[in-house]
Design a protein around this motif. Structure first.
Motif, PDB file in Angstrom:
ATOM      1  N   ARG A  72      -6.799  -1.533   5.558  1.00  0.00           N
ATOM      2  CA  ARG A  72      -6.173  -2.854   5.421  1.00  0.00           C
ATOM      3  C   ARG A  72      -6.919  -3.718   4.410  1.00  0.00           C
ATOM      4  NH1 ARG A  72      -5.320  -2.188  11.064  1.00  0.00           N
ATOM      5  NH2 ARG A  72      -7.248  -3.296  11.587  1.00  0.00           N
ATOM      6  N   ALA A  73      -8.257  -3.687   4.454  1.00  0.00           N
ATOM      7  CA  ALA A  73      -9.037  -4.491   3.514  1.00  0.00           C
ATOM      8  C   ALA A  73      -8.813  -4.021   2.088  1.00  0.00           C
ATOM      9  CB  ALA A  73     -10.522  -4.419   3.872  1.00  0.00           C
ATOM     10  N   ALA A  74      -8.788  -2.714   1.870  1.00  0.00           N
ATOM     11  CA  ALA A  74      -8.552  -2.176   0.527  1.00  0.00           C
ATOM     12  C   ALA A  74      -7.191  -2.599  -0.003  1.00  0.00           C
ATOM     13  CB  ALA A  74      -8.669  -0.657   0.546  1.00  0.00           C
ATOM     14  N   VAL A  75      -6.197  -2.601   0.866  1.00  0.00           N
ATOM     15  CA  VAL A  75      -4.827  -2.912   0.467  1.00  0.00           C
ATOM     16  C   VAL A  75      -4.634  -4.413   0.240  1.00  0.00           C
ATOM     17  CG1 VAL A  75      -2.453  -2.978   1.352  1.00  0.00           C
ATOM     18  CG2 VAL A  75      -3.774  -0.852   1.450  1.00  0.00           C
ATOM     19  N   HIS A  76      -5.273  -5.226   1.050  1.00  0.00           N
ATOM     20  CA  HIS A  76      -5.056  -6.672   0.951  1.00  0.00           C
ATOM     21  C   HIS A  76      -6.032  -7.367   0.011  1.00  0.00           C
ATOM     22  CE1 HIS A  76      -1.823  -7.198   3.855  1.00  0.00           C
ATOM     23  NE2 HIS A  76      -2.412  -6.292   4.605  1.00  0.00           N
TER      24      HIS A  76
END
Length: 204
Positions: A72-76
Motif C-alpha cells: 500500500r505504501a509503495a502504491v500510494h
C-alpha cells in the motif's frame, strides 16, 4: 531529446496513514531498529528507511504483517523515486515475483490512483524479471492505457509500456497502434513527449 520528468502529484491522507501503519509495525517487530517518529512525513520516511534497511542495504527479515502495508505504501507514495524505499524491502523479504503479482492485481482491480501507483512501483519491482509476469503486465498495461482516460494513470503507465508490436500477439497489434495514436494526439505535453522516445527509430 531530453526526457521530461513525470509530473508531480499531491500526497494524500491515505499515504499518511500508510506511513503511520508501517512505523507502528516497525515499533512492534523491529524495536531495535526503530526510533520514535514524529508526525512529520519526511521524518517518518527517514525512520522507515533506517528500520527497513533501505539506507544501508541491510533489509531485515520481515514477518507477514508487513507485506500488505508495504504494498500500500509503495502504491500510494506520490513520489516515483521515493517509492523505491518500500519496493526494495518488499522484494527482499517476500520475493520479486510475489511483489510483482500484487502490483498486477492492483493494476487490474484498484482505483485509478492505485493503478497509477502500481505502475510507478512496477519500475523498481522489476529489477528482477520474469517472462510470464512481464507478458501479463504488458498486456494489462496496454489495455489500461487505451481504455482508461484518467490522465495520471496514462502518465504513469506509459513509461513502462512496451510499444513494439513484435512483443505482442498479432491480435493486439491494433491496440498498440491505438496506444501510440492516443499518446501522440493527446493534449498532455508529457504523453506526447514520452511516446516519441518509446517509438523512436533506434537508428536515429
Amino acid at each position: 531529446m531530453n526526457l521530461l520528468p513525470l509530473p508531480d502529484r499531491a500526497g494524500s491522507e491515505t499515504f499518511g496513514r500508510c506511513l503511520a501503519e508501517l512505523v507502528e509495525l516497525c515499533r512492534v517487530h523491529l524495536p531495535v531498529r526503530t526510533a520514535e517518529a514524529p508526525e512529520d512525513e519526511e521524518e517518518q520516511r527517514i525512520v522507515l528507511r533506517r528500520a527497513l534497511g533501505y539506507l544501508d542495504h541491510t533489509c531485515p527479515d520481515l514477518p507477514e504483517p508487513f507485506f500488505d502495508p508495504l504494498v500500500r505504501a509503495a502504491v500510494h507514495d506520490p513520489d516515483p523515486s521515493f517509492n523505491r524505499q518500500f519496493v526494495e524491502p518488499l522484494c527482499a523479504a517476500f520475493g520479486a515475483r510475489r511483489t510483482q503479482e500484487a502490483l498486477l492485481g492492483i493494476l487490474a482491480t484498484g482505483t485509478n490512483p492505485e493503478r497509477a501507483g502500481a505502475a510507478r512501483a512496477w519500475y523498481w519491482a522489476t529489477l528482477e524479471t520474469f517472462d510470464d509476469l512481464d507478458d501479463r503486465w504488458n498486456r494489462a498495461a496496454l489495455h489500461e492505457f487505451v481504455t482508461n482516460e484518467d490522465l495520471d494513470v496514462r502518465r504513469c503507465v506509459l513509461p513502462g509500456l512496451t510499444l513494439d508490436p513484435a512483443e505482442y500477439p498479432t491480435e493486439l497489434h491494433p491496440l498498440v497502434a491505438e496506444a501510440v495514436r492516443i499518446a501522440r494526439t493527446h493534449p498532455d505535453d508529457y504523453l506526447r513527449h514520452r511516446v516519441e522516445l518509446q517509438v523512436a527509430d533506434p537508428d536515429d
